[in-house]
Motif scaffolding. Structure first.
Motif, PDB file in Angstrom:
ATOM      1  N   ARG A   1       0.914  -1.150   0.029  1.00  0.00           N
ATOM      2  CA  ARG A   1       0.003   0.032   0.016  1.00  0.00           C
ATOM      3  C   ARG A   1       0.739   1.358   0.111  1.00  0.00           C
ATOM      4  O   ARG A   1       0.363   2.486  -0.246  1.00  0.00           O
ATOM      5  CB  ARG A   1      -1.057  -0.054   1.305  1.00  0.00           C
ATOM      6  N   MET A   2       2.244   1.272   0.088  1.00  0.00           N
ATOM      7  CA  MET A   2       3.001   2.185   0.005  1.00  0.00           C
ATOM      8  C   MET A   2       3.264   2.550  -1.198  1.00  0.00           C
ATOM      9  O   MET A   2       3.235   1.795  -1.955  1.00  0.00           O
ATOM     10  CB  MET A   2       4.230   1.893   0.895  1.00  0.00           C
TER      11      MET A   2
ATOM     12  N   ASN B   1       2.205  16.970  -4.554  1.00  0.00           N
ATOM     13  CA  ASN B   1       1.934  18.138  -5.042  1.00  0.00           C
ATOM     14  C   ASN B   1       1.219  19.093  -4.282  1.00  0.00           C
ATOM     15  O   ASN B   1       1.258  20.303  -4.049  1.00  0.00           O
ATOM     16  CB  ASN B   1       1.268  18.011  -6.141  1.00  0.00           C
ATOM     17  N   GLY B   2       0.286  18.198  -3.224  1.00  0.00           N
ATOM     18  CA  GLY B   2      -0.279  19.317  -2.244  1.00  0.00           C
ATOM     19  C   GLY B   2      -1.526  18.430  -1.575  1.00  0.00           C
ATOM     20  O   GLY B   2      -1.785  17.206  -2.116  1.00  0.00           O
ATOM     21  N   THR B   3      -1.886  18.962  -0.504  1.00  0.00           N
ATOM     22  CA  THR B   3      -2.800  18.498   0.311  1.00  0.00           C
ATOM     23  C   THR B   3      -3.945  19.394   0.631  1.00  0.00           C
ATOM     24  O   THR B   3      -3.474  20.509   0.974  1.00  0.00           O
ATOM     25  CB  THR B   3      -2.583  17.662   1.577  1.00  0.00           C
TER      26      THR B   3
ATOM     27  N   THR C   1      -7.625  15.328   0.909  1.00  0.00           N
ATOM     28  CA  THR C   1      -7.334  15.075  -0.532  1.00  0.00           C
ATOM     29  C   THR C   1      -5.919  15.478  -1.038  1.00  0.00           C
ATOM     30  O   THR C   1      -5.290  16.186  -0.487  1.00  0.00           O
ATOM     31  CB  THR C   1      -8.376  16.083  -1.359  1.00  0.00           C
ATOM     32  N   LEU C   2      -5.399  14.311  -1.471  1.00  0.00           N
ATOM     33  CA  LEU C   2      -3.898  14.538  -1.805  1.00  0.00           C
ATOM     34  C   LEU C   2      -3.522  14.441  -3.304  1.00  0.00           C
ATOM     35  O   LEU C   2      -4.475  13.593  -4.064  1.00  0.00           O
ATOM     36  CB  LEU C   2      -3.228  13.206  -1.368  1.00  0.00           C
ATOM     37  N   ARG C   3      -2.964  15.271  -3.921  1.00  0.00           N
ATOM     38  CA  ARG C   3      -2.630  15.196  -4.987  1.00  0.00           C
ATOM     39  C   ARG C   3      -1.054  14.903  -5.234  1.00  0.00           C
ATOM     40  O   ARG C   3      -0.509  15.359  -4.556  1.00  0.00           O
ATOM     41  CB  ARG C   3      -2.815  16.642  -5.631  1.00  0.00           C
TER      42      ARG C   3
ATOM     43  N   PHE D   1      -6.551   9.757   6.698  1.00  0.00           N
ATOM     44  CA  PHE D   1      -5.405  10.302   7.558  1.00  0.00           C
ATOM     45  C   PHE D   1      -4.184  10.340   6.522  1.00  0.00           C
ATOM     46  O   PHE D   1      -4.122   9.777   5.277  1.00  0.00           O
ATOM     47  CB  PHE D   1      -5.068   9.036   8.618  1.00  0.00           C
ATOM     48  N   THR D   2      -3.203  11.125   6.630  1.00  0.00           N
ATOM     49  CA  THR D   2      -2.034  11.313   5.951  1.00  0.00           C
ATOM     50  C   THR D   2      -0.545  11.177   7.031  1.00  0.00           C
ATOM     51  O   THR D   2      -0.794  11.452   8.090  1.00  0.00           O
ATOM     52  CB  THR D   2      -2.108  12.559   5.469  1.00  0.00           C
ATOM     53  N   VAL D   3       0.202  10.617   6.461  1.00  0.00           N
ATOM     54  CA  VAL D   3       1.717  10.275   7.130  1.00  0.00           C
ATOM     55  C   VAL D   3       2.547  10.897   6.252  1.00  0.00           C
ATOM     56  O   VAL D   3       2.732  10.778   5.113  1.00  0.00           O
ATOM     57  CB  VAL D   3       1.872   9.060   7.372  1.00  0.00           C
ATOM     58  N   VAL D   4       3.543  12.320   6.702  1.00  0.00           N
ATOM     59  CA  VAL D   4       4.665  12.630   6.133  1.00  0.00           C
ATOM     60  C   VAL D   4       5.766  11.854   6.522  1.00  0.00           C
ATOM     61  O   VAL D   4       6.157  12.140   7.570  1.00  0.00           O
ATOM     62  CB  VAL D   4       4.413  14.050   6.146  1.00  0.00           C
TER      63      VAL D   4
END
Length: 71
Positions: free
Chosen positions: A30-31, A38-40, A49-51, A65-68
């Motif tokens: 899944r990674m 480009n942006g969230t 929403t992730l681009r 969720f997001t993980v940076v």
């Protein structure tokens, strides 16, 4: 971390541990590596929403969720 690793493991030891963990819990597939975010944006409900642009082109997807992680 395995008990046989030193208190301060080397970079290759940390990488091997993280990769084996991701494989064991089914996360590796899944990674997305080698991908430029480009942006969230976050909506009022807290969803993201992730681009991103990667080997297969540019995509826009929604996530809870997001993980940076960068290095």
């Amino acid at each position: 971390m395995p008990k046989d690793h030193p208190e301060w493991p080397s970079g290759p030891q940390v990488r091997a541990y993280l990769e084996s963990y991701a494989v064991r819990i089914g996360l590796l597939g899944r990674m997305r590596l080698n991908t430029l975010v480009n942006g969230t944006t976050q909506d009022d409900s807290g969803h993201w929403t992730l681009r991103a642009t990667g080997p297969n082109g540019t995509t826009t997807e929604a996530f809870q969720f997001t993980v940076v992680a960068n290095g």
